[in-house]
Design a protein around this motif. Structure first.
Motif, PDB file in Angstrom:
ATOM      1  N   MET A   1     -17.231   6.738 -14.458  1.00  0.00           N
ATOM      2  CA  MET A   1     -16.645   7.473 -15.562  1.00  0.00           C
ATOM      3  C   MET A   1     -17.162   8.901 -15.514  1.00  0.00           C
ATOM      4  SD  MET A   1     -16.767   6.729 -19.671  1.00  0.00           S
ATOM      5  CE  MET A   1     -18.414   7.371 -19.993  1.00  0.00           C
ATOM      6  N   VAL A   2     -16.271   9.841 -15.295  1.00  0.00           N
ATOM      7  CA  VAL A   2     -16.637  11.248 -15.200  1.00  0.00           C
ATOM      8  C   VAL A   2     -16.250  11.932 -16.508  1.00  0.00           C
ATOM      9  CG1 VAL A   2     -16.300  13.417 -13.975  1.00  0.00           C
ATOM     10  CG2 VAL A   2     -16.303  11.250 -12.707  1.00  0.00           C
ATOM     11  N   CYS A   3     -17.247  12.466 -17.219  1.00  0.00           N
ATOM     12  CA  CYS A   3     -16.987  13.172 -18.479  1.00  0.00           C
ATOM     13  C   CYS A   3     -17.065  14.676 -18.245  1.00  0.00           C
ATOM     14  CB  CYS A   3     -18.024  12.788 -19.538  1.00  0.00           C
ATOM     15  SG  CYS A   3     -17.967  11.057 -20.024  1.00  0.00           S
ATOM     16  N   LEU A   4     -16.042  15.391 -18.688  1.00  0.00           N
ATOM     17  CA  LEU A   4     -16.026  16.841 -18.576  1.00  0.00           C
ATOM     18  C   LEU A   4     -16.029  17.463 -19.968  1.00  0.00           C
ATOM     19  CD1 LEU A   4     -13.354  17.378 -15.775  1.00  0.00           C
ATOM     20  CD2 LEU A   4     -15.836  17.357 -15.522  1.00  0.00           C
ATOM     21  N   GLN A   5     -17.017  18.287 -20.227  1.00  0.00           N
ATOM     22  CA  GLN A   5     -17.100  19.008 -21.483  1.00  0.00           C
ATOM     23  C   GLN A   5     -17.251  20.491 -21.199  1.00  0.00           C
ATOM     24  OE1 GLN A   5     -16.540  16.115 -24.417  1.00  0.00           O
ATOM     25  NE2 GLN A   5     -16.928  18.293 -24.779  1.00  0.00           N
ATOM     26  N   GLY A   6     -16.836  21.296 -22.143  1.00  0.00           N
ATOM     27  CA  GLY A   6     -16.963  22.736 -21.979  1.00  0.00           C
ATOM     28  C   GLY A   6     -16.176  23.446 -23.065  1.00  0.00           C
ATOM     29  N   MET A   7     -16.444  24.715 -23.237  1.00  0.00           N
ATOM     30  CA  MET A   7     -15.701  25.506 -24.197  1.00  0.00           C
ATOM     31  C   MET A   7     -14.243  25.624 -23.743  1.00  0.00           C
ATOM     32  SD  MET A   7     -17.869  26.314 -26.577  1.00  0.00           S
ATOM     33  CE  MET A   7     -17.184  27.728 -27.456  1.00  0.00           C
ATOM     34  N   ASP A   8     -13.386  26.063 -24.653  1.00  0.00           N
ATOM     35  CA  ASP A   8     -11.969  26.247 -24.310  1.00  0.00           C
ATOM     36  C   ASP A   8     -11.828  27.169 -23.093  1.00  0.00           C
ATOM     37  OD1 ASP A   8     -11.120  24.720 -26.504  1.00  0.00           O
ATOM     38  OD2 ASP A   8     -11.236  26.454 -27.838  1.00  0.00           O
ATOM     39  N   ILE A   9     -10.898  26.787 -22.206  1.00  0.00           N
ATOM     40  CA  ILE A   9     -10.578  27.559 -21.000  1.00  0.00           C
ATOM     41  C   ILE A   9     -11.775  27.629 -20.032  1.00  0.00           C
ATOM     42  CG2 ILE A   9      -9.356  29.611 -20.144  1.00  0.00           C
ATOM     43  CD1 ILE A   9      -8.445  30.246 -22.863  1.00  0.00           C
ATOM     44  N   ALA A  10     -12.591  26.588 -20.028  1.00  0.00           N
ATOM     45  CA  ALA A  10     -13.714  26.544 -19.091  1.00  0.00           C
ATOM     46  C   ALA A  10     -13.260  26.142 -17.692  1.00  0.00           C
ATOM     47  CB  ALA A  10     -14.788  25.576 -19.594  1.00  0.00           C
ATOM     48  N   GLY A  11     -12.014  25.670 -17.569  1.00  0.00           N
ATOM     49  CA  GLY A  11     -11.488  25.304 -16.254  1.00  0.00           C
ATOM     50  C   GLY A  11     -11.457  23.815 -15.990  1.00  0.00           C
ATOM     51  N   LYS A  12     -11.469  23.010 -17.039  1.00  0.00           N
ATOM     52  CA  LYS A  12     -11.498  21.556 -16.867  1.00  0.00           C
ATOM     53  C   LYS A  12     -10.241  21.039 -16.166  1.00  0.00           C
ATOM     54  CE  LYS A  12     -12.248  21.027 -21.314  1.00  0.00           C
ATOM     55  NZ  LYS A  12     -12.544  22.438 -21.683  1.00  0.00           N
ATOM     56  N   ASP A  13      -9.072  21.500 -16.623  1.00  0.00           N
ATOM     57  CA  ASP A  13      -7.813  21.004 -16.049  1.00  0.00           C
ATOM     58  C   ASP A  13      -7.702  21.330 -14.562  1.00  0.00           C
ATOM     59  OD1 ASP A  13      -7.154  20.115 -18.550  1.00  0.00           O
ATOM     60  OD2 ASP A  13      -5.732  21.715 -18.992  1.00  0.00           O
ATOM     61  N   SER A  14      -7.961  22.587 -14.204  1.00  0.00           N
ATOM     62  CA  SER A  14      -7.827  22.976 -12.799  1.00  0.00           C
ATOM     63  C   SER A  14      -8.901  22.317 -11.942  1.00  0.00           C
ATOM     64  CB  SER A  14      -7.899  24.500 -12.661  1.00  0.00           C
ATOM     65  OG  SER A  14      -9.121  25.015 -13.150  1.00  0.00           O
ATOM     66  N   LEU A  15     -10.076  22.063 -12.523  1.00  0.00           N
ATOM     67  CA  LEU A  15     -11.125  21.366 -11.772  1.00  0.00           C
ATOM     68  C   LEU A  15     -10.677  19.946 -11.430  1.00  0.00           C
ATOM     69  CD1 LEU A  15     -14.929  21.393 -12.283  1.00  0.00           C
ATOM     70  CD2 LEU A  15     -13.742  19.200 -12.252  1.00  0.00           C
ATOM     71  N   ILE A  16     -10.103  19.278 -12.399  1.00  0.00           N
ATOM     72  CA  ILE A  16      -9.614  17.917 -12.161  1.00  0.00           C
ATOM     73  C   ILE A  16      -8.565  17.924 -11.052  1.00  0.00           C
ATOM     74  CG2 ILE A  16      -8.307  16.004 -13.172  1.00  0.00           C
ATOM     75  CD1 ILE A  16      -9.655  16.751 -15.872  1.00  0.00           C
ATOM     76  N   ARG A  17      -7.655  18.877 -11.133  1.00  0.00           N
ATOM     77  CA  ARG A  17      -6.586  18.972 -10.123  1.00  0.00           C
ATOM     78  C   ARG A  17      -7.156  19.179  -8.722  1.00  0.00           C
ATOM     79  NH1 ARG A  17      -4.278  23.607 -11.633  1.00  0.00           N
ATOM     80  NH2 ARG A  17      -5.358  24.785 -10.016  1.00  0.00           N
ATOM     81  N   GLU A  18      -8.114  20.075  -8.576  1.00  0.00           N
ATOM     82  CA  GLU A  18      -8.626  20.413  -7.253  1.00  0.00           C
ATOM     83  C   GLU A  18      -9.637  19.404  -6.725  1.00  0.00           C
ATOM     84  OE1 GLU A  18      -7.420  22.822  -5.366  1.00  0.00           O
ATOM     85  OE2 GLU A  18      -5.992  23.180  -6.987  1.00  0.00           O
ATOM     86  N   VAL A  19     -10.500  18.909  -7.575  1.00  0.00           N
ATOM     87  CA  VAL A  19     -11.552  17.986  -7.120  1.00  0.00           C
ATOM     88  C   VAL A  19     -10.985  16.617  -6.767  1.00  0.00           C
ATOM     89  CG1 VAL A  19     -13.601  16.693  -7.872  1.00  0.00           C
ATOM     90  CG2 VAL A  19     -13.456  19.156  -8.298  1.00  0.00           C
ATOM     91  N   PHE A  20      -9.986  16.169  -7.529  1.00  0.00           N
ATOM     92  CA  PHE A  20      -9.489  14.807  -7.332  1.00  0.00           C
ATOM     93  C   PHE A  20      -8.166  14.733  -6.574  1.00  0.00           C
ATOM     94  CE2 PHE A  20     -12.414  14.462 -10.887  1.00  0.00           C
ATOM     95  CZ  PHE A  20     -13.119  13.309 -10.583  1.00  0.00           C
ATOM     96  N   LYS A  21      -7.715  15.849  -6.022  1.00  0.00           N
ATOM     97  CA  LYS A  21      -6.398  15.845  -5.375  1.00  0.00           C
ATOM     98  C   LYS A  21      -6.355  14.989  -4.114  1.00  0.00           C
ATOM     99  CE  LYS A  21      -7.142  20.224  -2.881  1.00  0.00           C
ATOM    100  NZ  LYS A  21      -6.690  21.634  -2.767  1.00  0.00           N
ATOM    101  N   SER A  22      -7.500  14.757  -3.472  1.00  0.00           N
ATOM    102  CA  SER A  22      -7.510  13.953  -2.251  1.00  0.00           C
ATOM    103  C   SER A  22      -7.889  12.499  -2.506  1.00  0.00           C
ATOM    104  CB  SER A  22      -8.482  14.568  -1.228  1.00  0.00           C
ATOM    105  OG  SER A  22      -8.043  15.854  -0.836  1.00  0.00           O
TER     106      SER A  22
END
Length: 233
Positions: A1-22
């Motif tokens: 279970m990977v939990c991502l927290q951060g302030m608004d626009i910290a880059g969570k969405d794009s990180l998920i896209r790039e890190v898990f794309k493979s």
């Protein structure tokens, strides 16, 4: 279970896209936790997080997580009143003891998962206030990205110091050996993704039962025949 927290626009969405794309798409499910629905508020605050967990052998990515209940709810304690908790009738009833109990409940939740074979990894994407301002402006200046903007992105900046204070406390009190927090600098998106990916890779090496799926002996023995059959077509 990977939990991502951060302030608004910290880059969570794009990180998920790039890190898990493979990753195998069938093995990764991303859960975006928004404001609790009426149904979710009719249960305890951890219910929707238990409900979102996948079976063992898969990845669950929490885009925001159960920590919203000791972060956003702490900056805006009126949110707690919507949970209809016993003995909590006004904001003055939400004491430090209440938050200490909630920290312990979260630790217990994560310990239960860990004790049952779920690897819990938590990332705080540490974004600077000035970098956030620049990202919000870029979002407003580019028509194709304006749909991502929400007025709350600007409004919540007024509570920046409160968020930093409560993030620091939450990370300090809930980072455990079983479920550690990793604070990742997020001003540089590429570096942030690289660090998260490397941490996940290193963690996977620790567990001897985490490995690539293997073919059955029968399929291995007949790979040559399968190739021969297809090449003949």
């Amino acid at each position: 279970m990977v939990c991502l927290q951060g302030m608004d626009i910290a880059g969570k969405d794009s990180l998920i896209r790039e890190v898990f794309k493979s990753f195998d798409a069938g093995r990764v499910v991303v859960i975006n936790f928004k404001k609790p629905t009426t149904t979710e508020l009719a249960h305890d605050y951890l219910w929707r997080h238990y409900k979102a967990l996948l079976e063992k052998g898969q990845f669950t990515v929490f885009n925001r997580s159960h920590y919203e209940n000791v972060l956003v709810s702490r900056v805006h304690p009126e949110i707690v009143l919507k949970e209809r908790l016993p003995h909590i009738n006004s904001i003055s009833d939400i004491t430090e003891t209440f938050w200490e109990n909630r920290f312990q409940e979260i630790i217990n939740f994560e310990n239960q998962l860990s004790n049952n074979g779920i690897i819990v990894v938590k990332f705080f994407l540490h974004l600077g206030k000035e970098e956030q301002r620049k990202r919000i402006l870029r979002r407003l200046e580019k028509p194709k990205h304006q749909w991502k903007f929400a007025p709350e992105d600007v409004k919540e900046r007024g509570f920046w110091n409160d968020y930093q204070k409560y993030y620091e406390e939450a990370l300090r009190k809930t980072s455990t050996k079983k479920s550690p927090w990793y604070v990742v600098p997020a001003d540089d998106k590429v570096l942030c993704r690289y660090i998260v990916l490397n941490i996940l890779n290193e963690i996977s090496k620790i567990f001897s039962d985490v490995h690539y799926p293997e073919l059955s002996p029968e399929i291995k023995e007949n790979i040559g025949q399968y190739k021969f059959t297809l090449l003949k077509e």
